[in-house]
Design a protein around this motif. Structure first.
Motif, PDB file in Angstrom:
ATOM      1  N   PHE A  22      41.867  -5.578  68.839  1.00  0.00           N
ATOM      2  CA  PHE A  22      42.236  -5.836  70.023  1.00  0.00           C
ATOM      3  C   PHE A  22      41.572  -3.950  70.794  1.00  0.00           C
ATOM      4  N   LEU A  30      50.691  -8.448  72.739  1.00  0.00           N
ATOM      5  CA  LEU A  30      50.545  -8.982  70.893  1.00  0.00           C
ATOM      6  C   LEU A  30      51.228  -9.504  70.269  1.00  0.00           C
ATOM      7  N   ILE A  59      46.781 -11.426  64.557  1.00  0.00           N
ATOM      8  CA  ILE A  59      46.986 -11.319  65.777  1.00  0.00           C
ATOM      9  C   ILE A  59      46.835 -12.973  66.279  1.00  0.00           C
ATOM     10  N   ASP A 111      47.228 -12.574  72.551  1.00  0.00           N
ATOM     11  CA  ASP A 111      46.833 -11.537  72.680  1.00  0.00           C
ATOM     12  C   ASP A 111      46.602 -12.111  74.767  1.00  0.00           C
TER      13      ASP A 111
END
Ligand SMILES: Nc1ncnc2c1ncn2[C@@H]1O[C@H](COP(=O)(O)OP(=O)(O)O)[C@@H](O)[C@H]1O
Ligand SMILES: [Mg+2]
Length: 335
Positions: A45, A228, A235, A238
């Motif tokens: 990210f 997130l 993850i 997002d």
């Protein structure tokens, strides 16, 4: 500008499984079973300066581990991280000057020092000028009322007092980035509200970047535009909060306050259930709660049906709680 970059970040821990009993302990001592646990699994990210991002996930998902890597406490197993142009675990001290950290689970303050002395030490460490220090302390005093326990050693503070002190400590040097790992644990509603206000204030005034993990999703709703979602080290979402609420939040909750519940079984629940298998109604004291899918049932039909069966004093209609929405994502995956 991206102030945080995380690429293919992976953190594995080695744990040694112990057997129970004295024999087991002896056996484990010589050949304990070595287990590899992937706490953070290929995470990617970026975060822009000035963003307030909610980092959420169930217990053990890998949130704290990620934050510990970003703050330089832990070294990744593989992958890379960059915080404001630095690799945190290589430049721990330099990184520390730019960031503020709160781990709700444990204090960053000196256990045996009176609170005011802890703050004085921080003033020296971060080389905060007298004017800035006084101005900031006055600001925080107004929000949290620390003076009552300023002379007490940290170890004597209640959880709520200690949390407030930790938060002030993390912000005292006006850091560019704030990492708040469960900063509202054990706080009352007013203190929570003040913390949110502080975070918003700092973000607006100084464009402070904030990463926040919390179990209190109302913190997230009031502060974060983006979330997130992490689950089992990966993850799984997002993006912005509104989108997730729009695509998952098709449920509504109606709360009826009734004079009495005597006629409540006259409500034709079976028809509703046929159209919406997730239709739920619960009764507690004189309150009737109905949760339903607004794409499957007409809110008017439900209200009319209740009004004709029972004596209603008050009605409240709300969207499904973010908590339920997120639970559904963990269970059913991302749409
Ligand atoms: N120092 C450690 N040694 C071994 N395992 C750890 C260590 N720290 C965390 N873990 C494990 O890594 C996983 C993620 O932990 P953590 O990042 O603390 O989760 P979260 O903050 O999301 O609750 C958990 O399974 C936890 O037990
Ligand atoms: Mg944690």
């Amino acid at each position: 500008m991206d102030i945080i970059r995380v690429e293919h970040l992976t953190k594995k821990f080695i744990i040694y499984e112990k057997e129970s009993g004295l024999k087991g302990v002896m056996k484990s001592f010589f050949n304990a079973k070595r287990i590899e646990k992937t706490a953070v699994d290929d995470v990617n990210f970026t975060i822009k300066q000035g963003e307030i991002v909610g980092y959420i996930g169930p217990n053990g998902a890998g949130k704290s581990t990620t934050i510990k890597i970003l703050t330089g406490i832990l070294t990744p197993t593989s992958g890379s991280v960059e915080v404001d142009g630095l690799i945190p675990y290589q430049k721990r001290t330099q990184n520390a000057k730019k960031i503020g950290v709160v781990f709700g689970q444990r204090t960053q303050l000196w256990w045996d020092l009176p609170l005011n002395e802890s703050f004085s030490v921080l003033k020296e460490i971060y080389q905060i000028s007298d004017t800035d220090y006084q101005e900031r302390m006055a600001y925080f005093e107004g929000l949290f009322g620390l003076s009552e326990y300023m002379k007490q050693p940290v170890r004597q503070l209640s959880l709520g007092q200690r949390m407030k002190a930790d938060i002030v400590a993390s912000m005292l040097h006006n850091p560019k980035l704030l990492f708040l790992d469960e900063p509202t644990i054990g706080l009352d509603v007013i203190a929570k509200e003040n913390i949110r206000k502080t975070i918003k204030d700092l973000n607006q005034k100084y464009n402070t970047t904030v990463i926040l993990t919390t179990h209190d999703l109302s913190d997230i709703e009031s502060l974060c535009d983006r979330i997130l979602l992490i689950d089992k080290g990966k993850i799984i979402y997002d993006g912005d909060l509104e989108r997730i609420k729009a695509s998952y939040g098709s449920k509504k909750i109606i709360t009826f306050e009734l004079k009495s519940i005597t006629n409540i079984d006259k409500i034709d629940v079976s028809t509703f259930l046929k159209k919406d298998p997730d239709f739920i109604h619960t009764v507690k004291d004189n309150t009737l709660n109905i949760t339903f899918n607004k794409q499957k049932l007409d809110i008017k039909d439900i209200i009319n049906s209740v009004l004709s069966a029972a004596d209603v004093i008050d009605i409240d209609i709300s969207d499904d709680h973010l908590e339920n929405i997120i639970k559904a994502i963990y269970t059913h995956g991302v749409k």
